[in-house]
Design an enzyme around this catalytic site. Structure first.
Site, short mmCIF file in Angstrom:
data_model
loop_
_atom_site.label_atom_id
_atom_site.label_comp_id
_atom_site.label_asym_id
_atom_site.label_seq_id
_atom_site.Cartn_x
_atom_site.Cartn_y
_atom_site.Cartn_z
N GLN A 17 9.08 5.07 5.78
CA GLN A 17 9.47 5.23 4.37
C GLN A 17 9.65 6.68 3.96
O GLN A 17 10.27 6.95 2.93
CB GLN A 17 8.42 4.55 3.48
N GLU A 156 -1.22 -4.52 6.35
CA GLU A 156 -0.97 -5.82 5.72
C GLU A 156 -0.67 -6.89 6.77
O GLU A 156 0.36 -7.57 6.73
CB GLU A 156 0.14 -5.71 4.68
C1 BGC Z 1 3.41 -1.80 1.74
C2 BGC Z 1 4.19 -0.54 1.42
C3 BGC Z 1 5.11 -0.80 0.23
C4 BGC Z 1 4.24 -1.16 -0.95
C5 BGC Z 1 4.96 -1.31 -2.28
C6 BGC Z 1 2.97 -2.58 0.53
O1 BGC Z 1 3.24 -3.94 0.78
O2 BGC Z 1 2.36 -1.53 2.62
O3 BGC Z 1 4.89 -0.13 2.56
O4 BGC Z 1 5.97 0.26 -0.03
O5 BGC Z 1 3.57 -2.37 -0.68
O6 BGC Z 1 5.76 -2.45 -2.33
#
Ligand code: BGC
Length: 427
Positions: A17, A156
Site C-alpha cells: 500500500q 487479518e
Molecule cells: C487492512 C488494511 C486496509 C484497512 C482499511 C484492513 O482490512 O489490513 O490493509 O487498508 O483495513 O480498509
C-alpha cells in the site's frame, strides 16, 4: 484516562500500500488486468520504499513509539527459492531506522500480497501454501526477527472467511473481471488472499500461521508472535441471532481457538456489523447513521467491543494492530481516535489485557480495490510530488502517546469543535 506503563502507541502501513513498484506480486497483476477489480493500479504508491527514513522521522517526531509495517514476500522471494538479499537488507535498514529513533518495529510477514509464482501455483486456495509461506518466514525471520519488538504472521487471517459471501457476490456480478483476473494471475482469482475464503481456507491459513510462528520463534524465541484478525463489533437485530452466531463461528471462533496458543492477538476493527432477520450478514448501518468514506458506519466504540470479544474468547493479550477511519474531515478522525481510545480505556478498566494501540494508517495510501480515494492517513501524501503533510490528528495522537493519557485542554476543545461534523449522513 491514563494507559498502562509501556503501552504501545503506533501507526501502521503495509508494504504493497505504501512502498511502490511491487511488480512481482499477484496484486500488481490483478491491478493491471483488463477489466480489473481494482479502481486503479498502485504504481509508485507513496514511494515509502525510498522514503521510509523521512516517514519514520515524522512518526517518531509526533511522539509515537511503534511502527507496524509489513515485509513483502514478493520482494524477498520473487521467484521460488530465489531469495533477495537486497530486499532483506532493505528491511534490516527499516528496523535499524526504527530503533535509532526510539521506535519499536512491529513486522507483519504477510499483508494480503503473494509473489506471482505462489499465485500461479494456487496461492491461498492451493495445498502448498502453508509450507511455502513457512519457508519464506524461516528465511526472513533468520535475517530479521531477533530485532523485532513484535512479529505478526498473517494480517487479518480470518478476513477471507469474513468477507467470503461478499466476494462471491462480487465475482458473480463481474464475470468479465473474474476471467481477466484469472488470465492475469495464471490461476483462478481464489488464489488471491482476499478471494480465498470458503472450503478448506481456515485449515490452510491456520496451518500456515502455526508453521510461521514456529519459524519465527526458532529464530527469535524472545519475540512475541501472533496473528492479526479483522474483528468488528457484531450485533443482532431482532430475529438475527442465528445469523450472528453462524457468522461468528465461521469468521472468528476457529481463529480464536488457535490464537489461544499465541503470545498476543492483533485486533483490527473498523465498524459494527448488524445481522438481520433475513439471515444475512451485513454492515448495514442503522437509519441515519453517519458513514465513512468506505460507506460503513462511523462507530469508533466498536474497538472496545471487539477487544472484549477477543479477550473473552482467548484470554490472549491484545495489541490493537489497526483502528482507523477513512475521511477527508480530519476533525472526524480526531473525534474517532478519542472515542476509540475511550472504549479501549473502559475495556482496560474492566480487566481486558490490551497492550497497545496502533492507528491505521500512517500515510494516505493505496486502499486496495478502492484505489487512492479513501484517506485513512495521519499524514497526507501529494502523489505528484510525494510531499507529506502532517494532519492535526497526527499531532493529537502524538500528544496522547507522549502523555500516555487521554486528557488535556487540547482534547476537550477539540471535542467541542468536532461534535457537529459528519462525513456523510444516510437519510
Ligand atoms: C487492512 C488494511 C486496509 C484497512 C482499511 C484492513 O482490512 O489490513 O490493509 O487498508 O483495513 O480498509
Amino acid at each position: 484516562m491514563s494507559f498502562p506503563a509501556n503501552f504501545v502507541w503506533g501507526a501502521a502501513t503495509a508494504a504493497h500500500q505504501v512502498e511502490g513498484g511491487n511488480w512481482a506480486s499477484d496484486c500488481w497483476a490483478l491491478e493491471h488486468a483488463k477489466p480489473s477489480f481494482f479502481a486503479e493500479p498502485s504504481g509508485e504508491a507513496c514511494d515509502h520504499f525510498a522514503r521510509y527514513g523521512d516517514d519514520l522521522a515524522i512518526l517518531a517526531g509526533l511522539g509515537l513509539n511503534a511502527y507496524r509495517f509489513s515485509l513483502e514476500w514478493a520482494r524477498i522471494e520473487p521467484e521460488e527459492g530465489a531469495f533477495s538479499q537486497n530486499a532483506l537488507d532493505h528491511y534490516k535498514r527499516v528496523i535499524d531506522a526504527c530503533w535509532s529513533r526510539g521506535v519499536q518495529p512491529i513486522a507483519t510477514f504477510h499483508h494480503f500480497t503473494n509473489p506471482r509464482w505462489v499465485a500461479r501455483d494456487g496461492g491461498w486456495a492451493g495445498d502448498r501454501i502453508a509450507e511455502r509461506f513457512a519457508r519464506y518466514c524461516e528465511v526472513a525471520a533468520d535475517a530479521l526477527a531477533d530485532r523485532l519488538a513484535y512479529a505478526c504472521t498473517i494480517n487479518e487471517i480470518n478476513l477471507p472467511d469474513a468477507i467470503g459471501e461478499l466476494m462471491a457476490r462480487v465475482k458473480g456480478k463481474h464475470a468479465d473481471r473474474t476471467a481477466a483476473a484469472a488470465a492475469a494471475l495464471g490461476a483462478p482469482v481464489e488464489s488471491f488472499f482476499l478471494f480465498a475464503g470458503g472450503e478448506g481456507y481456515a485449515e490452510r491459513a491456520l496451518r500456515a500461521h502455526t508453521l510461521a510462528r514456529e519459524a519465527i520463534k526458532s529464530a527469535a524465541p524472545h519475540v512475541p508472535v501472533g496473528m492479526t484478525m479483522s474483528i468488528q463489533e457484531c450485533e443482532a437485530e431482532p430475529g438475527g441471532e442465528a445469523a450472528l452466531a453462524a457468522y461468528k463461528s465461521l469468521a472468528y471462533a476457529r481463529y480464536y481457538e488457535v490464537a489461544k496458543n499465541d503470545d498476543f492477538l492483533g485486533v483490527q476493527t473498523y465498524t459494527r456489523m448488524r445481522f438481520g432477520a433475513d439471515g444475512k450478514a451485513s454492515r448495514r448501518p442503522p437509519p441515519g447513521a453517519e458513514l465513512t468514506q468506505m460507506d460503513y458506519e462511523y462507530r469508533p466504540q466498536a474497538l472496545g467491543a471487539a477487544c472484549r470479544d477477543a479477550w473473552a474468547a482467548t484470554q490472549t493479550p491484545i495489541l490493537v494492530t489497526e483502528s482507523g477511519i477513512a475521511t477527508q474531515d480530519d476533525s472526524r478522525r480526531r473525534a474517532f481516535i478519542r472515542s476509540a481510545l475511550e472504549s479501549v480505556s473502559a475495556a482496560l478498566a474492566d480487566g481486558v489485557d490490551i497492550r497497545g494501540y496502533i492507528y491505521w494508517t500512517l500515510l494516505d495510501n493505496y486502499e486496495w480495490m478502492s484505489g487512492y480515494a479513501p484517506t485513512f492517513g495521519l499524514v497526507g501524501v501529494d502523489r505528484r510530488t510525494m510531499a507529506r503533510a502532517i494532519k492535526p490528528s497526527a499531532a493529537m495522537l502524538g500528544e496522547i502517546a507522549r502523555a500516555s493519557a487521554l486528557a488535556g485542554a487540547a482534547c476537550v476543545a477539540e471535542a467541542v469543535v468536532s461534535s457537529g461534523a459528519a462525513v456523510g449522513v444516510r437519510e
